[in-house]
Design a protein around this motif. Structure first.
Motif, short mmCIF file in Angstrom:
data_model
loop_
_atom_site.label_atom_id
_atom_site.label_comp_id
_atom_site.label_asym_id
_atom_site.label_seq_id
_atom_site.Cartn_x
_atom_site.Cartn_y
_atom_site.Cartn_z
N GLY A 31 38.80 35.02 43.61
CA GLY A 31 38.88 36.45 43.38
C GLY A 31 37.87 37.22 44.20
O GLY A 31 36.96 36.66 44.79
N LYS A 119 43.09 38.51 45.17
CA LYS A 119 42.78 37.09 45.34
C LYS A 119 43.04 36.71 46.78
O LYS A 119 43.81 37.35 47.49
CB LYS A 119 43.66 36.21 44.44
CG LYS A 119 43.54 36.46 42.97
CD LYS A 119 42.48 35.60 42.38
CE LYS A 119 42.46 35.75 40.86
NZ LYS A 119 41.46 34.93 40.26
N ALA A 133 47.89 33.59 40.56
CA ALA A 133 47.16 34.65 41.25
C ALA A 133 47.96 35.95 41.25
O ALA A 133 47.40 37.04 41.09
CB ALA A 133 46.84 34.22 42.69
#
Length: 143
Positions: A31, A119, A133
């Motif tokens: 992240g 991400k 994600a």
């Protein structure tokens, strides 16, 4: 044992450790902190962002993992409404590559609907990791 055998054993152990580490890190999404969020616009891409999220892939011409990543991201795009997969040639978009700190291909960025990078993964990601994600990007959207 002779010094040569110790050096050989050390080199083998170092090689094994590095390959395990690479396999563990390669293709994993990480992240971005809220402070250093980078945004990508439709003008940067030369096409529209996805309604809910965008899978942005940086590739190069002779990259075998890039082809596998293209297939994976295209499958996920087909599974989730409002998601768009955009593939860019890293060599043709050097300014964007530098701005986004792309160091290798394939690199996949997950963008939310506003173009914020949520991400990123270097290497070929697995489909379940892409879906997870992507869920993080979609969940960030204001209602």
């Amino acid at each position: 044992m002779s010094l040569g055998l110790w050096v050989l054993a050390g080199a083998v152990v170092a090689g094994v450790v590095l390959s395990v580490l690479k396999a563990w890190v390669d293709g994993r999404f990480r992240g971005k902190s809220e402070v250093d969020v980078e945004r990508v616009t439709a003008g940067d891409l030369g096409s529209e962002l996805g309604e809910r999220a965008t899978l942005l892939q940086f590739s190069s011409a002779f990259c075998a993992p890039c082809r596998a990543t293209r297939r994976t991201l295209a499958e996920v795009e087909g599974m989730v409404d409002g998601v768009r997969h955009v593939e860019l040639d890293a060599e043709s978009h050097l300014e964007l590559v530098r701005r986004l700190d792309i160091l290798r291909t394939p690199t996949t960025l997950i963008l939310d609907a506003t173009g914020a990078v949520v991400k990123r993964a270097s290497g070929a990601p697995r489909k379940p990791d892409v879906i997870a994600a992507l869920a993080a990007a979609i969940d960030r959207q204001p209602s």
